[in-house]
Enzyme design. Sequence first.
Site, PDB file in Angstrom:
ATOM      1  N   ARG A 104       0.837  -1.212   0.000  1.00 37.60           N
ATOM      2  CA  ARG A 104       0.000   0.000   0.000  1.00 37.60           C
ATOM      3  C   ARG A 104       0.863   1.249   0.000  1.00 37.60           C
ATOM      4  NH1 ARG A 104      -4.006  -0.126   4.528  1.00 37.60           N
ATOM      5  NH2 ARG A 104      -4.556   1.945   3.760  1.00 37.60           N
ATOM      6  N   GLN A 106      -9.342   9.444   8.328  1.00 39.14           N
ATOM      7  CA  GLN A 106      -9.176   8.019   8.637  1.00 39.14           C
ATOM      8  C   GLN A 106      -8.089   7.439   7.727  1.00 39.14           C
ATOM      9  OE1 GLN A 106     -13.323   6.022   9.286  1.00 39.14           O
ATOM     10  NE2 GLN A 106     -13.614   7.725   7.855  1.00 39.14           N
ATOM     11  N   HIS A 136      -6.221   7.245  12.305  1.00 35.45           N
ATOM     12  CA  HIS A 136      -5.871   5.834  12.116  1.00 35.45           C
ATOM     13  C   HIS A 136      -4.401   5.662  11.775  1.00 35.45           C
ATOM     14  CE1 HIS A 136     -10.316   4.682  11.105  1.00 35.45           C
ATOM     15  NE2 HIS A 136     -10.127   4.925  12.383  1.00 35.45           N
ATOM     16  N   CYS A 165      15.295  -0.496  13.778  1.00 34.88           N
ATOM     17  CA  CYS A 165      14.687   0.744  14.290  1.00 34.88           C
ATOM     18  C   CYS A 165      15.794   1.799  14.391  1.00 34.88           C
ATOM     19  CB  CYS A 165      14.082   0.481  15.670  1.00 34.88           C
ATOM     20  SG  CYS A 165      13.700   1.999  16.571  1.00 34.88           S
ATOM     21  N   THR A 202     -16.546   8.686   3.138  1.00 35.91           N
ATOM     22  CA  THR A 202     -16.416   7.567   4.067  1.00 35.91           C
ATOM     23  C   THR A 202     -17.723   6.798   4.128  1.00 35.91           C
ATOM     24  OG1 THR A 202     -15.856   6.896   6.336  1.00 35.91           O
ATOM     25  CG2 THR A 202     -16.954   9.017   6.093  1.00 35.91           C
ATOM     26  N   ASN A 251     -20.427  12.473  -0.401  1.00 32.43           N
ATOM     27  CA  ASN A 251     -20.001  11.104  -0.641  1.00 32.43           C
ATOM     28  C   ASN A 251     -20.508  10.637  -1.998  1.00 32.43           C
ATOM     29  OD1 ASN A 251     -18.573   8.867   0.772  1.00 32.43           O
ATOM     30  ND2 ASN A 251     -20.509   7.784   0.412  1.00 32.43           N
TER      31      ASN A 251
HETATM   32  C1  BV8 Z   1     -11.715   0.999  18.501  1.00 31.98           C
HETATM   33  C2  BV8 Z   1      -6.148   0.649   9.442  1.00 31.98           C
HETATM   34  C3  BV8 Z   1     -11.908   1.167  20.878  1.00 31.98           C
HETATM   35  C4  BV8 Z   1      -5.190   1.482   8.729  1.00 31.98           C
HETATM   36  C5  BV8 Z   1      -8.494   0.878   9.842  1.00 31.98           C
HETATM   37  C6  BV8 Z   1     -18.634   0.499  18.240  1.00 31.98           C
HETATM   38  C7  BV8 Z   1     -17.910   1.446  18.973  1.00 31.98           C
HETATM   39  C8  BV8 Z   1     -16.530   1.410  19.009  1.00 31.98           C
HETATM   40  C9  BV8 Z   1     -15.830   0.424  18.298  1.00 31.98           C
HETATM   41  C10 BV8 Z   1     -16.534  -0.508  17.573  1.00 31.98           C
HETATM   42  C11 BV8 Z   1     -17.922  -0.480  17.537  1.00 31.98           C
HETATM   43  N1  BV8 Z   1     -18.336  -1.517  16.766  1.00 31.98           N
HETATM   44  C12 BV8 Z   1     -17.249  -2.167  16.294  1.00 31.98           C
HETATM   45  C13 BV8 Z   1     -16.144  -1.596  16.783  1.00 31.98           C
HETATM   46  C14 BV8 Z   1     -14.768  -2.040  16.506  1.00 31.98           C
HETATM   47  C15 BV8 Z   1     -14.190  -1.524  15.209  1.00 31.98           C
HETATM   48  C16 BV8 Z   1     -15.196  -1.266  14.123  1.00 31.98           C
HETATM   49  O1  BV8 Z   1     -15.648  -0.148  13.929  1.00 31.98           O
HETATM   50  N2  BV8 Z   1     -15.527  -2.313  13.371  1.00 31.98           N
HETATM   51  C17 BV8 Z   1     -16.444  -2.149  12.257  1.00 31.98           C
HETATM   52  C18 BV8 Z   1     -15.944  -2.940  11.071  1.00 31.98           C
HETATM   53  C19 BV8 Z   1     -17.824  -2.559  12.724  1.00 31.98           C
HETATM   54  N3  BV8 Z   1     -13.463  -0.303  15.454  1.00 31.98           N
HETATM   55  C20 BV8 Z   1     -12.199  -0.388  15.904  1.00 31.98           C
HETATM   56  O2  BV8 Z   1     -11.658  -1.426  16.178  1.00 31.98           O
HETATM   57  C21 BV8 Z   1     -11.460   0.933  16.118  1.00 31.98           C
HETATM   58  N4  BV8 Z   1     -10.916   0.935  17.447  1.00 31.98           N
HETATM   59  O3  BV8 Z   1     -12.907   1.000  18.396  1.00 31.98           O
HETATM   60  O4  BV8 Z   1     -11.061   1.052  19.730  1.00 31.98           O
HETATM   61  C22 BV8 Z   1     -12.292   2.601  21.040  1.00 31.98           C
HETATM   62  C23 BV8 Z   1     -13.613   2.999  20.825  1.00 31.98           C
HETATM   63  C24 BV8 Z   1     -13.969   4.340  20.974  1.00 31.98           C
HETATM   64  C25 BV8 Z   1     -13.007   5.271  21.344  1.00 31.98           C
HETATM   65  C26 BV8 Z   1     -11.694   4.850  21.541  1.00 31.98           C
HETATM   66  C27 BV8 Z   1     -11.329   3.519  21.371  1.00 31.98           C
HETATM   67  C28 BV8 Z   1     -10.265   1.048  15.167  1.00 31.98           C
HETATM   68  C29 BV8 Z   1     -10.753   1.351  13.798  1.00 31.98           C
HETATM   69  C30 BV8 Z   1      -9.545   1.575  12.878  1.00 31.98           C
HETATM   70  C31 BV8 Z   1      -9.321   0.339  12.061  1.00 31.98           C
HETATM   71  N5  BV8 Z   1      -8.271   0.591  11.089  1.00 31.98           N
HETATM   72  N6  BV8 Z   1      -7.504   0.995   8.988  1.00 31.98           N
HETATM   73  C32 BV8 Z   1      -5.286   1.161   7.294  1.00 31.98           C
HETATM   74  O5  BV8 Z   1      -4.963   0.015   6.936  1.00 31.98           O
HETATM   75  O6  BV8 Z   1      -5.701   2.053   6.549  1.00 31.98           O
HETATM   76  S1  BV8 Z   1     -10.082   1.141   9.329  1.00 31.98           S
HETATM   77  C33 BV8 Z   1     -10.202   1.390   7.663  1.00 31.98           C
HETATM   78  O7  BV8 Z   1     -11.577   1.709   7.429  1.00 31.98           O
HETATM   79  C34 BV8 Z   1      -9.428   2.576   7.136  1.00 31.98           C
HETATM   80  O8  BV8 Z   1      -8.782   3.350   8.114  1.00 31.98           O
HETATM   81  C35 BV8 Z   1     -10.529   3.411   6.488  1.00 31.98           C
HETATM   82  O9  BV8 Z   1     -10.221   4.731   6.432  1.00 31.98           O
HETATM   83  C36 BV8 Z   1     -11.630   3.110   7.410  1.00 31.98           C
HETATM   84  C37 BV8 Z   1     -13.006   3.542   7.075  1.00 31.98           C
HETATM   85  O10 BV8 Z   1     -13.269   3.168   5.766  1.00 31.98           O
HETATM   86  P1  BV8 Z   1     -13.583   4.354   4.722  1.00 31.98           P
HETATM   87  O11 BV8 Z   1     -12.490   5.351   4.795  1.00 31.98           O
HETATM   88  O12 BV8 Z   1     -14.958   4.835   4.945  1.00 31.98           O
HETATM   89  O13 BV8 Z   1     -13.440   3.590   3.358  1.00 31.98           O
HETATM   90  P2  BV8 Z   1     -14.545   2.643   2.674  1.00 31.98           P
HETATM   91  O14 BV8 Z   1     -13.891   1.937   1.541  1.00 31.98           O
HETATM   92  O15 BV8 Z   1     -15.268   1.875   3.725  1.00 31.98           O
HETATM   93  O16 BV8 Z   1     -15.612   3.681   2.063  1.00 31.98           O
HETATM   94  C38 BV8 Z   1     -15.209   4.542   1.018  1.00 31.98           C
HETATM   95  C39 BV8 Z   1     -16.340   5.534   0.832  1.00 31.98           C
HETATM   96  O17 BV8 Z   1     -15.949   6.481  -0.165  1.00 31.98           O
HETATM   97  C40 BV8 Z   1     -17.615   4.876   0.351  1.00 31.98           C
HETATM   98  O18 BV8 Z   1     -18.703   5.425   1.077  1.00 31.98           O
HETATM   99  C41 BV8 Z   1     -17.698   5.289  -1.115  1.00 31.98           C
HETATM  100  O19 BV8 Z   1     -19.049   5.494  -1.533  1.00 31.98           O
HETATM  101  C42 BV8 Z   1     -16.978   6.608  -1.110  1.00 31.98           C
HETATM  102  N7  BV8 Z   1     -16.328   6.940  -2.382  1.00 31.98           N
HETATM  103  C43 BV8 Z   1     -15.697   6.094  -3.244  1.00 31.98           C
HETATM  104  N8  BV8 Z   1     -15.236   6.810  -4.293  1.00 31.98           N
HETATM  105  C44 BV8 Z   1     -15.563   8.111  -4.069  1.00 31.98           C
HETATM  106  C45 BV8 Z   1     -16.256   8.195  -2.854  1.00 31.98           C
HETATM  107  N9  BV8 Z   1     -16.727   9.357  -2.368  1.00 31.98           N
HETATM  108  C46 BV8 Z   1     -16.507  10.469  -3.095  1.00 31.98           C
HETATM  109  N10 BV8 Z   1     -15.843  10.475  -4.283  1.00 31.98           N
HETATM  110  C47 BV8 Z   1     -15.365   9.321  -4.787  1.00 31.98           C
HETATM  111  N11 BV8 Z   1     -14.715   9.332  -5.979  1.00 31.98           N
END
Ligand code: BV8
Length: 228
Positions: A59, A91, A109, A136, A176, A201
Amino acid sequence: MKDIRNIVILTGAGVSAESGIDTFRSEGGLWEQHRVEDVATPEAFMRDPDLVLRFYDMRREAIQTKQPNAAHHALARLDAEWPGDLLIVTQNVDDLHERAGARRVLHMHGEHLLAWCTACDVRSLWVGALLQRPACPACGEKALRPDVVWFGEMPYRMEEIYEALRKADLFVSIGTSGAVYPAAGFVRQARQLGVATLELNLGPSQGTLWFEEARHGPATELVPAWVD
Ligand code: BV8
């Protein structure tokens, strides 16, 4: 944007899509090529570090060849000209906001340019393919991992983000899916705080119904139109 003084902007992979960087959950996105559990969790890193390091090396290679697009440049212009508070909470781990000239950027992130030493906890600029286990720069140990927040790990600078939301007059979410928390919950916090909310979006996100206004289309069209 009358009566608006303080703005919080959340960006996701969609803001970088038109720069040619894969999103995560769109057609053929990153996660379809890899199961999240296989590459973006601490357990995955313990189980198969080479797979995870290869995923992030790949990546990073891809990001380095890409350029900021009109959406990044429009946000950088807004950042440079906006007299009130403005915070771009991204993010994304790419550096396209910064390369477009934005300054007030917060990577919740993590960042692909940084490596994090699990031996001495020091973060350093990426020192080459992590798969080769470079030493490191701070302690010499071969214990580097990508400085990105994996699932189950605490996103960075959450207090700063919540503080900015509390002071905001406007919350704008750009590119997002609203699939990942806590970022996906910001719009609800904004609504509860009486902050105006706007979604830009490609199509409706999982959180669209929480936004007072939602405009759908490519970020390179919607964001400059909104900024200018
Ligand atoms: C955590 C790593 C505790 C780096 C990533 C409820 C509450 C709290 C937590 C949870 C919860 N339920 C579940 C959880 C746990 C989990 C979670 O959310 N799971 C999901 C799957 C249900 N969350 C976690 O584990 C987080 N940590 O909660 O710790 C805590 C809680 C609260 C406070 C403090 C601590 C950690 C989350 C981070 C995970 N790491 N990435 C990397 O490899 O990049 S996440 C990953 O998804 C990326 O970072 C990415 O940015 C992120 C979100 O995805 P999007 O950016 O939205 O990308 P996606 O492809 O999904 O969507 C793209 C969008 O763009 C689409 O809508 C599309 O239509 C649009 N698009 C496309 N093309 C265009 C466009 N828009 C405009 N123009 C275009 N041309």
